[in-house]
Each structure stands twice: as structure tokens, then as C-alpha cells.
Motif scaffolding. Structure first.
Motif, mmCIF file in Angstrom:
data_model
loop_
_atom_site.group_PDB
_atom_site.id
_atom_site.type_symbol
_atom_site.label_atom_id
_atom_site.label_comp_id
_atom_site.label_asym_id
_atom_site.label_seq_id
_atom_site.Cartn_x
_atom_site.Cartn_y
_atom_site.Cartn_z
ATOM 1 N N ASP A 126 0.826 -1.211 0.000
ATOM 2 C CA ASP A 126 0.000 0.000 0.000
ATOM 3 C C ASP A 126 0.858 1.257 0.000
ATOM 4 O O ASP A 126 0.595 2.210 -0.747
ATOM 5 N N HIS A 178 1.446 -0.745 -10.386
ATOM 6 C CA HIS A 178 0.783 0.546 -10.193
ATOM 7 C C HIS A 178 0.882 1.386 -11.463
ATOM 8 O O HIS A 178 -0.096 2.031 -11.878
ATOM 9 N N SER A 237 -6.168 -1.844 -6.920
ATOM 10 C CA SER A 237 -5.429 -2.076 -5.681
ATOM 11 C C SER A 237 -5.417 -3.545 -5.274
ATOM 12 O O SER A 237 -4.411 -4.044 -4.753
#
Length: 353
Positions: free
Chosen positions: A106, A144, A150
């Protein structure tokens, strides 16, 4: 701060980044003055480069403290898991481990600077863990950049950090052997993706996409990889990303490759293998995401002047800003000055020093 090849150290340098054991404990702390005893010990540990402080390069930040903290925690978990591989099948233990990896992923995906997230110091003892974590970091940046959602980025990151888990069941003598493997040893080594996938299958909470990526991370686009010789898009996207990250980190940090730090060789190998070994589209993303020469790295230019990388130029991965701090011939200190290779188009980087 600067990245210095171990053989260039003279003593009295101040260590700039922590060096960790294979279970995440600090082996040598940043701020330690490196005497000859420390330097010789680092050579024995297989360390080829370290970061050291330099007041002429004090503005060069090579470390994100949050990334370092998260990596250290991940390394602690990896150490426990690799020493007790049956823990992978324990839903509670694996769930707790996934949460730690997810926290790293994250942060990498939302807040980290790629130029401050790689190149942790590898030793003979910690290189498997450091390598797996850096492959995870690279794969996460690529995922990403490819605009993955995600959830997919987290799956990719988990597969990347676990890609070599099968090595935990290979003989230590095989993994630590110096020089070329025999045909029999090579065949045994090539079992590790299959072994790793079987280990992960024992935990029903680990997605099949993760298991498949671990199984396929040594496949090649031209069908000459292993264990199944898959071709092209029949190889999972996660595996195609991990392959690039794995090869780059292995070559850049491998003492067996050229007995030196070789990020430029690793970069060129990835580009040269585009469309044959590696997925061409993912290589394009890789090229846009990563710089060739890390911050603090010493390079020699085509005019034989040596200097340190102090800034990267966006969209010009092989043309950073170089700060010259000594006379190349005499090695005497000079008044520092900078060369921006985007502006100095007649100059190129010739080698890493």
C-alpha cells in the motif's frame, strides 16, 4: 550520501544505511565508523557495496524511512516463515503475514519514491529475503504504473515476495554453491517454482493467481523458460512482471555476474530481452518507471570524468544529474560542480565506478 563499492573504502567512512541480518535485526547500524576490521568482515559476508555519508553529497537522500521500516518488518516475517515452512498452510499465521506485506505494498503504491526504495545491502545470509522484498517493491511499482486496481497490485506484490519460497526446500549446499551448477544440480534448482506453488496451494486463502505466478516466474515469452516452456500471454501477467523484477535485481546485485554492482548491465539486459525473454509492453513500463543509475552511485562519463548521481531526470532514465567532487586523475578534492546529462548531450555514462 553516496553508494560506494566495498573495494573503494579506505577506512573511517561513516555507514549511511543499516545492514540487516536475515531475520531483520540490525547487523551494522547507520552511523558506525567503518574501520578495516568492519570492512574485512563485510567482504567475508559477501557485501559488494554500502552507503556512506559524505558532506559533499549530504543533500542526496537515498532512503525512505517508512519503506525501510516496512521492509524490516516484512523480513522478520519472511525469516520466521522460511524457517518453518509449514506455517504457510496455517490460515491465521499466513493472514497476519499478508497484512504486513499489504502494508508495504500500500505504501509503495501510493506514497513511495522508487529512487529511495531499492538497493538494500545484501549479504550472503540475507540476500534471499532482501531480494524477494526488492522484487516485491519493483513489481508493485510496475503494477501501479500499469494502472492495476489495488486488489490486483496486492496479489502481484504477494506473489512477488513469495516467488522464491520453493528454495526453502532445496539443499543449502545447492543454493550457496559458487560457480556453475552441474546438469543434475541445475535440474534440481529448476524445481523451486513447482515446489513453491505446491507449498502455497496448501493454504486455501492464497489466490490461485498468486500460486500461478510463483509457478511461472521463470517462464519466457519465447517458450524457452521453465518448468513448462510456456509462451507469450499463456504466462500469467503477474509472472511476466515478476520475471523482469527478478532478473533485474538478481543481475544488479549479483557478485557472481561481474564481481561488482551492475545496475546498468541489468537494465540493458532487460531492454535487450524485450519480446523474447520479457513481455515487450511490460518492458516499456519498466523503462518509464526505473532509472538506470541509483542515487549516490559513482559513474564515469565518456570524457573520463567521475561523479555521483544526485538527481534523476524524468523520462531520461540513463541521463541523470552528476556531481563531480574530485579530480579523476589525482583523486584530490575539488570545488563540486554538476553536469546535467540532459543538457550535456555530448556526454554519456560510460560505466559504474
Amino acid at each position: 550520501m553516496k553508494l560506494e563499492i566495498i573495494n573503494r573504502l579506505e577506512g573511517n567512512e561513516v555507514l549511511g544505511k543499516n545492514i540487516f541480518t536475515n531475520d531483520g535485526r540490525v547487523l551494522l547500524r547507520a552511523g558506525t565508523v567503518l574501520n578495516n576490521s568492519y570492512i574485512n568482515k563485510m567482504r567475508e559476508l559477501g557485501i559488494f557495496y554500502v552507503y556512506v555519508e559524505d558532506e559533499r553529497l549530504e543533500d542526496v537522500e537515498v532512503e525512505d524511512e517508512n519503506v525501510s521500516r516496512l521492509k524490516q518488518t516484512t523480513m522478520e516475517c519472511m525469516s520466521r516463515m522460511m524457517k518453518n515452512i509449514t506455517a504457510v498452510s496455517d490460515k491465521k499465521i499466513m493472514s497476519d503475514y499478508q497484512k504486513i506485506v499489504d502494508e508495504l505494498i500500500d505504501y509503495i503504491a501510493t506514497s513511495a519514491d522508487i529512487n529511495k526504495s531499492l538497493y538494500d545491502i545484501q549479504t550472503n545470509n540475507n540476500k534471499t529475503y532482501v531480494h524477494s522484498i526488492d522484487v516485491c517493491v519493483m513489481a508493485t511499482f510496475i503494477g501501479h504504473a500499469m494502472k492495476m486496481d489495488s486488489y490486483s497490485v496486492k496479489e502481484l506484490g504477494l506473489a512477488a515476495v513469495m516467488h522464491d519460497i520453493g528454495k526453502a526446500q532445496l539443499p543449502k549446499s545447492l543454493l550457496e554453491k559458487e560457480g556453475n551448477l552441474t546438469k543434475e544440480e541445475l535440474n534440481e534448482f529448476k524445481e523451486h517454482p513447482y515446489i513453491g506453488a505446491n507449498i502455497l496451494k496448501k493454504n486455501v486463502r492464497i489466490p490461485g493467481t498468486v500460486v500461478r505466478a510463483v509457478l511461472q516466474h521463470h517462464e519466457r515469452m519465447d517458450g524457452k523458460g521453465y518448468p513448462y516452456g510456456l509462451e507469450g500471454k499463456s504466462i500469467s501477467k503477474y509472472a511476466r512482471i515478476i520475471t523482469i523484477s527478478d532478473v533485474y535485481d538478481t543481475i544488479a546485485n549479483s557478485g557472481d555476474y561481474k564481481k561488482t554492482f551492475s545496475p546498468n548491465d541489468a537494465y540493458e539486459l532487460i531492454l535487450a530481452g524485450s519480446g523474447t525473454i520479457f513481455d515487450e509492453e511490460i518492458v516499456k513500463v519498466f523503462r518509464k518507471s526505473f532509472s538506470v543509475y541509483p542515487l549516490g552511485c559513482c559513474v564515469k562519463l565518456s570524457n573520463d570524468v567521475e561523479g555521483y548521481v544526485v538527481r534523476q531526470n524524468e523520462n531520461f532514465p540513463d541521463r541523470p544529474v552528476i556531481r563531480v567532487i574530485y579530480d579523476t586523475e589525482t583523486r584530490n578534492d575539488i570545488e563540486p560542480y554538476e553536469i546535467d546529462l540532459v543538457e550535456s548531450i555530448n556526454l554519456v555514462v560510460k560505466s559504474v565506478v
